[in-house]
Enzyme design. Structure first.
Site, short mmCIF file in Angstrom:
data_model
loop_
_atom_site.label_atom_id
_atom_site.label_comp_id
_atom_site.label_asym_id
_atom_site.label_seq_id
_atom_site.Cartn_x
_atom_site.Cartn_y
_atom_site.Cartn_z
N CYS A 186 -7.10 3.30 6.23
CA CYS A 186 -5.68 3.16 5.88
C CYS A 186 -4.79 3.92 6.86
O CYS A 186 -5.13 5.03 7.28
CB CYS A 186 -5.46 3.67 4.46
SG CYS A 186 -3.74 3.63 3.91
N SER A 246 0.74 5.33 -4.05
CA SER A 246 1.44 6.57 -4.39
C SER A 246 1.79 6.64 -5.87
O SER A 246 1.73 7.70 -6.49
CB SER A 246 2.71 6.72 -3.54
OG SER A 246 2.38 6.95 -2.19
N GLU A 279 2.26 1.32 -4.03
CA GLU A 279 1.33 1.15 -5.15
C GLU A 279 0.34 2.31 -5.23
O GLU A 279 0.07 2.84 -6.32
CB GLU A 279 0.58 -0.18 -5.00
CG GLU A 279 -0.37 -0.48 -6.15
CD GLU A 279 0.35 -0.65 -7.48
OE1 GLU A 279 -0.25 -0.27 -8.52
OE2 GLU A 279 1.48 -1.16 -7.50
N ALA A 285 0.83 -1.21 0.00
CA ALA A 285 0.00 0.00 0.00
C ALA A 285 0.86 1.25 0.00
O ALA A 285 0.46 2.29 -0.54
CB ALA A 285 -0.91 -0.01 1.22
N GLU A 318 4.22 12.46 -0.17
CA GLU A 318 4.95 12.10 -1.39
C GLU A 318 4.38 12.85 -2.60
O GLU A 318 5.14 13.40 -3.41
CB GLU A 318 4.86 10.59 -1.61
CG GLU A 318 5.71 9.80 -0.63
CD GLU A 318 5.56 8.30 -0.79
OE1 GLU A 318 6.48 7.57 -0.41
OE2 GLU A 318 4.51 7.85 -1.29
#
Length: 418
Positions: free
Chosen positions: A358, A250, A248, A245, A367
């Site tokens: 999450c 991001s 992927e 997670a 990011e």
């Protein structure tokens, strides 16, 4: 009152070729539909934003795959490739006290403060990759922004954070690809499960012998401090979830946001005319309009429930269609399909909801907040090199993005560091 007419039965396209068209058709069929996944495995889908948000927080609807009746009855093959997204031994797949036990070492170590400390390193990685992009330009003047920027950047960040040796990074990416792809074979699935187990065991041995300033060492250090100890298998699956997670989503967020801006010049003009805070609106609108995860499995009622007049029995699986609900006109109005960074309501379910929300949104947002403005600042003439209709979707029920993003960089705007 329970509906007497059976809900529609829909075969979900495993290629993801028309993700939002499919999502729109699902919404048109009603708030609750019956979905058929590859391998003829059936799950419910709730396409209404408000109903799905309520389900995510409903204590009667859990994430523990051991409550899945079809799996208990042997109706789901043991080598069904999509099980790798469901049958896990981590907090994502447990409820109640077990969920809190498994989540505790992660919440104690993967903190907002630890994430924020990564910012200088994230900025350094981005600067280096942007400067290196022209080297990847082909003879036609085109560079694949996904392959050479959106993919290696978050992969490097999460692997450094977790403490994965650099030599392993390419292989970890390949292993994760077998999890998200719709065309993974049973043999590939079983091989991936075995190899990732062996890799994590090797990493744990390395960290026990020589702890480092990384998340794996930190989690191993706090594990069991309060009497609740994670087994190695549980720690494996916790870190596997984090690395999957943690990069992927991001990748897809950066690709989808870039594609959205390049295909919506009016919105890009607003960004260029706005202040630094405008980028946060780009990120949130991308998360809503083109969420990195199209569908997410799975929740299981622990008792019979009724949703929009449809009875969903105890132990049946519910797939969360984020792509469908995040463009629900009942929530966002008749222009829900429009990419609009000025939208007043940008709340979304891209990171889930309820107790299983999450754990990594802070990292994903950071990011993107570093990678996107730096990209458009460095390459102000950035443009798609193909017609958007030519872009190919990632062949996945879960991951929502495109396999490549061919662009022309244009002349770079050099920084003082150059």
């Amino acid at each position: 009152m329970t509906a007497t007419t059976p809900p529609p039965l829909v075969h979900i396209d495993p290629s993801g070729a028309d993700r939002h068209g499919e999502a729109a058709r699902l919404r048109e069929l009603g708030p609750v539909v019956r979905a058929v996944l590859p391998g003829d495995v059936e799950m419910w889908m709730v396409t209404d934003y408000a109903l799905l948000a309520d389900l995510a927080a409903d204590p009667r609807v859990g994430r523990d795959w051991r409550n899945w009746g079809a799996l208990r009855r042997g109706e789901v093959p043991e080598d069904w490739p999509l099980l790798s997204m469901i049958r896990l031994n981590n907090a994502m797949a447990r409820d109640g006290l077990e969920h809190r036990r498994l989540r505790k070492p992660l919440t104690r170590t993967f903190t907002r403060a630890r994430v924020e400390r990564q910012r200088p390193r994230i900025e350094e990685i981005v600067t280096g990759m942007l400067a290196d992009l022209p080297r990847h330009t082909g003879p036609d003047g085109v560079v694949d922004l996904r392959l050479h920027y959106a993919y290696p950047f978050p992969m490097q960040v999460i692997c450094e954070l977790i403490g994965v040796p650099q030599a392993w990074w390419p292989r970890f990416r390949e292993l994760i690809n077998t999890v998200i792809r719709a065309d993974t074979t049973a043999e590939e699935y079983l091989s991936t499960q075995q190899e990732r187990h062996e890799r994590w065991q090797e990493l744990f041995a390395m960290k026990r012998a020589a702890p480092a300033d990384d998340l794996t060492s930190a989690m191993m250090a706090v594990n069991g401090e309060d009497g609740d100890t994670l087994t190695d298998d549980e720690l494996e699956d916790t870190l596997w979830m984090l690395i999957g997670a943690g990069h992927e989503t991001s990748i897809s967020l950066i690709v989808n946001a870039t594609r959205a801006l390049l295909t919506h010049p009016d919105q890009l003009a607003l960004v260029r005319g706005g202040d630094a805070g405008t980028w946060s609106r780009v990120i949130e609108e991308t998360l809503r309009w083109d969420a990195p995860v199209g569908n997410f499995p799975a929740r299981f009622p622990t008792e019979d429930i009724e949703v929009a007049g449809v009875r969903i029995a105890e132990g049946e699986a519910i797939l969360a269609p984020w792509s469908a609900v995040n463009r629900d006109p009942a929530r966002y109005g008749q222009d829900a399909d429009r990419f609009d960074i000025t939208r007043s309501d940008q709340r979304h379910l891209a990171f889930g909801g309820g107790p299983h929300v999450c754990i990594g949104p802070a990292l994903a947002r950071m990011e993107a907040a570093v990678a996107l403005p730096a990209l458009f600042e460095r390459y102000p003439d950035l443009a798609l090199a193909v017609d958007p209709a030519e872009l190919t979707a990632v062949p996945s029920i879960f991951s929502n993005s495109v396999t490549s993003l061919p662009v022309r960089l244009g002349e770079p705007r050099l920084s003082t560091a150059d």
